[in-house]
Design a protein around this motif. Structure first.
Motif, PDB file in Angstrom:
ATOM      1  N   LEU A  10       0.913  -1.271   0.210  1.00 20.22           N
ATOM      2  CA  LEU A  10      -0.099   0.006   0.156  1.00 20.22           C
ATOM      3  C   LEU A  10       0.986   1.333  -0.200  1.00 20.22           C
ATOM      4  O   LEU A  10       0.632   2.465  -0.650  1.00 20.22           O
ATOM      5  CB  LEU A  10      -1.013  -0.003   1.282  1.00 20.22           C
ATOM      6  CG  LEU A  10      -2.046  -0.982   1.120  1.00 20.22           C
ATOM      7  CD1 LEU A  10      -2.717  -0.904   2.501  1.00 20.22           C
ATOM      8  CD2 LEU A  10      -3.036  -0.848   0.001  1.00 20.22           C
ATOM      9  N   ILE A  11       1.964   1.117   0.722  1.00 18.25           N
ATOM     10  CA  ILE A  11       2.836   2.474   0.705  1.00 18.25           C
ATOM     11  C   ILE A  11       3.519   2.552  -0.646  1.00 18.25           C
ATOM     12  O   ILE A  11       3.495   3.665  -1.123  1.00 18.25           O
ATOM     13  CB  ILE A  11       3.926   2.369   1.937  1.00 18.25           C
ATOM     14  CG1 ILE A  11       3.245   2.354   3.248  1.00 18.25           C
ATOM     15  CG2 ILE A  11       4.937   3.557   1.770  1.00 18.25           C
ATOM     16  CD1 ILE A  11       2.632   3.557   3.492  1.00 18.25           C
ATOM     17  N   ALA A  12       3.837   1.513  -1.287  1.00 19.00           N
ATOM     18  CA  ALA A  12       4.282   1.581  -2.730  1.00 19.00           C
ATOM     19  C   ALA A  12       3.413   2.104  -3.627  1.00 19.00           C
ATOM     20  O   ALA A  12       3.867   3.072  -4.552  1.00 19.00           O
ATOM     21  CB  ALA A  12       5.210   0.129  -3.113  1.00 19.00           C
ATOM     22  N   ALA A  13       2.282   1.778  -3.459  1.00 15.26           N
ATOM     23  CA  ALA A  13       0.981   2.270  -4.484  1.00 15.26           C
ATOM     24  C   ALA A  13       0.972   3.638  -4.046  1.00 15.26           C
ATOM     25  O   ALA A  13       0.578   4.626  -5.165  1.00 15.26           O
ATOM     26  CB  ALA A  13      -0.052   1.667  -4.023  1.00 15.26           C
ATOM     27  N   GLY A  14       0.914   4.234  -2.783  1.00 16.01           N
ATOM     28  CA  GLY A  14       0.796   5.591  -2.692  1.00 16.01           C
ATOM     29  C   GLY A  14       1.977   6.329  -3.259  1.00 16.01           C
ATOM     30  O   GLY A  14       1.792   7.317  -3.749  1.00 16.01           O
ATOM     31  N   ILE A  15       3.138   5.950  -3.370  1.00 17.67           N
ATOM     32  CA  ILE A  15       4.465   6.817  -3.749  1.00 17.67           C
ATOM     33  C   ILE A  15       3.908   6.795  -5.286  1.00 17.67           C
ATOM     34  O   ILE A  15       4.349   7.774  -5.759  1.00 17.67           O
ATOM     35  CB  ILE A  15       5.615   5.785  -3.353  1.00 17.67           C
ATOM     36  CG1 ILE A  15       5.924   5.914  -1.918  1.00 17.67           C
ATOM     37  CG2 ILE A  15       6.780   6.531  -4.167  1.00 17.67           C
ATOM     38  CD1 ILE A  15       7.131   4.943  -1.536  1.00 17.67           C
ATOM     39  N   ALA A  16       3.562   5.668  -5.929  1.00 18.05           N
ATOM     40  CA  ALA A  16       3.253   5.816  -7.279  1.00 18.05           C
ATOM     41  C   ALA A  16       2.306   6.567  -7.509  1.00 18.05           C
ATOM     42  O   ALA A  16       2.516   7.484  -8.720  1.00 18.05           O
ATOM     43  CB  ALA A  16       2.935   4.170  -7.909  1.00 18.05           C
ATOM     44  N   PHE A  17       1.335   6.714  -6.977  1.00 21.38           N
ATOM     45  CA  PHE A  17       0.169   7.457  -7.130  1.00 21.38           C
ATOM     46  C   PHE A  17       0.629   9.088  -6.798  1.00 21.38           C
ATOM     47  O   PHE A  17       0.286  10.046  -8.015  1.00 21.38           O
ATOM     48  CB  PHE A  17      -0.952   7.162  -6.251  1.00 21.38           C
ATOM     49  CG  PHE A  17      -2.120   8.530  -6.275  1.00 21.38           C
ATOM     50  CD1 PHE A  17      -3.069   8.509  -7.301  1.00 21.38           C
ATOM     51  CD2 PHE A  17      -2.272   9.262  -4.937  1.00 21.38           C
ATOM     52  CE1 PHE A  17      -3.940   9.557  -7.205  1.00 21.38           C
ATOM     53  CE2 PHE A  17      -2.972  10.423  -5.319  1.00 21.38           C
ATOM     54  CZ  PHE A  17      -4.050  10.500  -6.436  1.00 21.38           C
ATOM     55  N   PHE A  18       1.205   9.241  -5.813  1.00 18.00           N
ATOM     56  CA  PHE A  18       1.358  10.718  -5.769  1.00 18.00           C
ATOM     57  C   PHE A  18       2.386  11.190  -6.770  1.00 18.00           C
ATOM     58  O   PHE A  18       2.642  12.405  -7.265  1.00 18.00           O
ATOM     59  CB  PHE A  18       2.095  10.797  -4.255  1.00 18.00           C
ATOM     60  CG  PHE A  18       1.125  11.144  -3.147  1.00 18.00           C
ATOM     61  CD1 PHE A  18       0.273  12.254  -3.313  1.00 18.00           C
ATOM     62  CD2 PHE A  18       0.719  10.352  -2.385  1.00 18.00           C
ATOM     63  CE1 PHE A  18      -0.672  12.650  -2.441  1.00 18.00           C
ATOM     64  CE2 PHE A  18      -0.387  10.534  -1.562  1.00 18.00           C
ATOM     65  CZ  PHE A  18      -0.956  11.531  -1.142  1.00 18.00           C
ATOM     66  N   LEU A  19       3.638  10.151  -7.446  1.00 17.89           N
ATOM     67  CA  LEU A  19       4.468  10.865  -8.347  1.00 17.89           C
ATOM     68  C   LEU A  19       3.544  10.965  -9.608  1.00 17.89           C
ATOM     69  O   LEU A  19       3.868  11.899 -10.450  1.00 17.89           O
ATOM     70  CB  LEU A  19       5.445   9.799  -8.591  1.00 17.89           C
ATOM     71  CG  LEU A  19       6.551   9.642  -7.393  1.00 17.89           C
ATOM     72  CD1 LEU A  19       7.433   8.183  -7.878  1.00 17.89           C
ATOM     73  CD2 LEU A  19       7.439  10.601  -7.342  1.00 17.89           C
ATOM     74  N   PHE A  20       2.730   9.986  -9.896  1.00 15.11           N
ATOM     75  CA  PHE A  20       1.980  10.440 -11.153  1.00 15.11           C
ATOM     76  C   PHE A  20       0.990  11.680 -10.885  1.00 15.11           C
ATOM     77  O   PHE A  20       0.990  12.420 -12.122  1.00 15.11           O
ATOM     78  CB  PHE A  20       0.995   9.170 -11.261  1.00 15.11           C
ATOM     79  CG  PHE A  20      -0.266   9.272 -12.437  1.00 15.11           C
ATOM     80  CD1 PHE A  20       0.088   9.144 -13.595  1.00 15.11           C
ATOM     81  CD2 PHE A  20      -1.613   9.619 -12.023  1.00 15.11           C
ATOM     82  CE1 PHE A  20      -0.822   9.419 -14.785  1.00 15.11           C
ATOM     83  CE2 PHE A  20      -2.390   9.994 -13.124  1.00 15.11           C
ATOM     84  CZ  PHE A  20      -2.123   9.685 -14.218  1.00 15.11           C
ATOM     85  N   TYR A  21       0.673  11.721  -9.738  1.00 12.08           N
ATOM     86  CA  TYR A  21      -0.282  13.044  -9.632  1.00 12.08           C
ATOM     87  C   TYR A  21       0.504  14.222  -9.765  1.00 12.08           C
ATOM     88  O   TYR A  21       0.148  15.198 -10.597  1.00 12.08           O
ATOM     89  CB  TYR A  21      -1.050  12.997  -8.548  1.00 12.08           C
ATOM     90  CG  TYR A  21      -1.922  14.159  -8.190  1.00 12.08           C
ATOM     91  CD1 TYR A  21      -3.086  14.195  -8.926  1.00 12.08           C
ATOM     92  CD2 TYR A  21      -1.584  15.090  -7.206  1.00 12.08           C
ATOM     93  CE1 TYR A  21      -4.135  15.161  -8.588  1.00 12.08           C
ATOM     94  CE2 TYR A  21      -2.643  16.339  -7.167  1.00 12.08           C
ATOM     95  CZ  TYR A  21      -3.876  16.320  -7.779  1.00 12.08           C
ATOM     96  OH  TYR A  21      -4.656  17.384  -7.484  1.00 12.08           O
ATOM     97  N   ALA A  22       1.860  14.319  -9.426  1.00 12.79           N
ATOM     98  CA  ALA A  22       2.722  15.472  -9.552  1.00 12.79           C
ATOM     99  C   ALA A  22       2.949  15.714 -11.001  1.00 12.79           C
ATOM    100  O   ALA A  22       3.027  16.664 -11.266  1.00 12.79           O
ATOM    101  CB  ALA A  22       4.102  15.095  -8.766  1.00 12.79           C
ATOM    102  N   LEU A  23       3.261  14.520 -11.703  1.00 11.27           N
ATOM    103  CA  LEU A  23       3.519  14.807 -13.134  1.00 11.27           C
ATOM    104  C   LEU A  23       2.232  15.267 -13.903  1.00 11.27           C
ATOM    105  O   LEU A  23       2.269  16.266 -14.725  1.00 11.27           O
ATOM    106  CB  LEU A  23       3.993  13.535 -13.766  1.00 11.27           C
ATOM    107  CG  LEU A  23       4.212  13.228 -15.325  1.00 11.27           C
ATOM    108  CD1 LEU A  23       5.404  14.204 -15.624  1.00 11.27           C
ATOM    109  CD2 LEU A  23       4.287  11.957 -15.756  1.00 11.27           C
ATOM    110  N   PHE A  24       1.138  14.508 -13.392  1.00 10.45           N
ATOM    111  CA  PHE A  24      -0.088  15.440 -13.936  1.00 10.45           C
ATOM    112  C   PHE A  24      -0.388  16.779 -13.826  1.00 10.45           C
ATOM    113  O   PHE A  24      -0.614  17.608 -14.631  1.00 10.45           O
ATOM    114  CB  PHE A  24      -1.313  14.320 -13.607  1.00 10.45           C
ATOM    115  CG  PHE A  24      -2.690  15.093 -13.935  1.00 10.45           C
ATOM    116  CD1 PHE A  24      -3.054  14.609 -15.220  1.00 10.45           C
ATOM    117  CD2 PHE A  24      -3.401  15.537 -13.220  1.00 10.45           C
ATOM    118  CE1 PHE A  24      -4.304  14.949 -15.594  1.00 10.45           C
ATOM    119  CE2 PHE A  24      -4.679  16.164 -13.570  1.00 10.45           C
ATOM    120  CZ  PHE A  24      -5.213  15.798 -14.710  1.00 10.45           C
TER     121      PHE A  24
END
Length: 65
Positions: A10-24
């Protein structure tokens, strides 16, 4: 599956989400020059870094000494 394994996933998924959102948000800011998008990009990148630092501490969790 142990609880710590699920937590790491879940923490790894959170990291991936926030990186994607920052790029977006960065791409949105580049198109519109909206400062709110830039602020959200910076904040989400900071959260991703904080989660990554936290993830590194999980290495020793669940191991017997």
């Amino acid at each position: 599956m142990r609880l710590i394994t699920a937590h790491r996933i879940l923490i790894a998924a959170g990291i991936a989400f926030f990186l994607f959102y920052a790029l977006f948000q960065t791409r949105l800011w580049a198109r519109t020059d909206a400062l709110a998008s830039l602020g959200q990009a910076v904040l989400s990148l900071a959260v991703a870094v904080a989660l990554a630092l936290y993830y590194r501490t999980l290495r020793t969790w669940g191991k017997r000494e």
